[in-house]
Design a protein around this motif. Sequence first.
Motif, PDB file in Angstrom:
ATOM      1  N   ASP A   5      -8.278   0.972  -0.619  1.00 39.77           N
ATOM      2  CA  ASP A   5      -8.701   1.565   0.589  1.00 39.77           C
ATOM      3  C   ASP A   5      -9.354   2.810   0.093  1.00 39.77           C
ATOM      4  O   ASP A   5      -9.042   3.902  -0.170  1.00 39.77           O
ATOM      5  N   GLU A  13      -4.790   3.483  -1.934  1.00 38.02           N
ATOM      6  CA  GLU A  13      -5.331   4.341  -1.190  1.00 38.02           C
ATOM      7  C   GLU A  13      -5.876   5.760  -1.448  1.00 38.02           C
ATOM      8  O   GLU A  13      -4.866   6.403  -1.918  1.00 38.02           O
ATOM      9  N   GLU A  55       0.938  -1.253   0.086  1.00 36.61           N
ATOM     10  CA  GLU A  55       0.015   0.057   0.045  1.00 36.61           C
ATOM     11  C   GLU A  55       0.964   1.331   0.070  1.00 36.61           C
ATOM     12  O   GLU A  55       1.637   1.613   0.856  1.00 36.61           O
ATOM     13  N   HIS A 108      -3.885   8.472   0.248  1.00 39.91           N
ATOM     14  CA  HIS A 108      -2.486   8.623   0.005  1.00 39.91           C
ATOM     15  C   HIS A 108      -2.171   9.063  -1.328  1.00 39.91           C
ATOM     16  O   HIS A 108      -1.032   9.583  -1.681  1.00 39.91           O
ATOM     17  N   ASP A 132     -10.939   2.521   4.736  1.00 41.34           N
ATOM     18  CA  ASP A 132     -10.075   2.991   5.592  1.00 41.34           C
ATOM     19  C   ASP A 132     -10.343   4.409   6.076  1.00 41.34           C
ATOM     20  O   ASP A 132      -9.578   5.209   5.625  1.00 41.34           O
TER      21      ASP A 132
HETATM   22 CO    CO Z   1      -4.657   2.244   4.154  1.00 40.14          CO
END
Ligand code: CO
Length: 441
Positions: A296, A268, A232, A271, A339
């Motif tokens: 995510d 994600e 990730e 991110h 998440d």
């Molecule tokens: Co995450």
Amino acid sequence: MAEHFPDVAKIEYEGPESKNPLAFRYYNPEETVGGKSMRDHLRFSVAYWHTFTGEGVDPFGTGTMERPWHELSDPMEVARARVDANFEMLYKLGVPFFCFHDRDVAPEGQNLAQTNRNLDEIVQRIKENMQGSDVELLWGTANMFFHPRFMHGAATTCNVDVFAYAAAQVKKAMEVTKELGGSNYVFWGGREGYETLLNTDMQLELEHLAKFLRMAVDYAKEIGFEGQLLIEPKPKEPTKHQYDYDVAAVLGFLYSTGLDEHFKINVEANHATLAGHTFQHELQLARIHGKLGSVDANQGDELLGWDTDQFPTNLYYSTLAMYEILKNGGLGSGGLNFDAKVRRPSFKPEDMFYAHIAGMDTFAKGLKAAYALLSDGDLESFVSQRYSSFRDGIGRRIEDGSIGFHELEEHALSLEDGIENESGRQEWLETIVNQYILEKS
Ligand code: CO
Ligand code: XUL
């Protein structure tokens, strides 16, 4: 078993006109989109850490959350209650998956052996809860960032004892993930990065990371764990620079170390934006490399430069994300893992339900808009037309690899001033996307 959320009944689909905050407006698990149910397209997952372990702590203040297990004091009692609450919530939301870190579900003991015993006990309880339900484990992972021992990193630490501890932790977390039938195992590089290059041997740390992941691949094989391994990416936070910066950095690392055949990527949203990319960019880059493994699903705040991990409510982003996921042929054994955490002032237990409902409705709407957009082909045909000069003549020869600089120069010289470009029509395309979100979802 005592109910943890007695004020919340099973959440049902009531349609877009509903004013009931504990109902779905758009997510109807049985409804099919392109012959596949929404449930199977979206593969939602609850993130144990935010929902059952998160207390609403921030750098300026203590926890605010009101949770049914707060009346308990023994950490193992709390852990047991959280497991039961997780399954109650998954059932009530109709969410088929969950994800957890080892330390989310069970507290650390006096030493690693005791910690592992705590984990084993709770894993048994998880297993029992899973047996009577349709719930599956989307992925497991190891938390190697919270405890002070990981201050210099885990696989990229300068301290060999910590490296060994991290290996033992991943070993155990993989065993547990396998025992619970997990479909994936995630490596998010918690503190795999640096605060300053003045004290860092970056080359050595990256070599250690590759060695560590190679050992993990070997161990997965040894125990017969057949789930997908995922990395990730995240560019910063907690460290100033995280090695798994973004999808491009992870791809470079995987290809250069020969680990690429063993890993896919867990993308994600927040991110992506921290790395200066859109969510769609990261999904697309992973997709075109055949590396889009799981997602995510959250969102950041455009005005804040950190990982706010908010529930996804932006229809534009969910539509473009689902567009990439549909073009990927779905997520395979991956899913859409929330998440995400409720905001600190949203401290009531029912806020967790409102938050998940918001995320699920947002992705249901995004799925329908993206499906219509993709099947009507408005964007696809525009893009295809945009590159049509590469389909015949000299363009075809570039694609075939049958031409070099000499002939291209000849072609360019023959053009004189005769180059004509077409409009990129961005604004028109944005109108089309809006139209699909507003009218066709
Ligand atoms: Co995450
Ligand atoms: C941290 C983050 C993690 C990973 C799992 O930003 O996203 O929760 O998803 O370790």
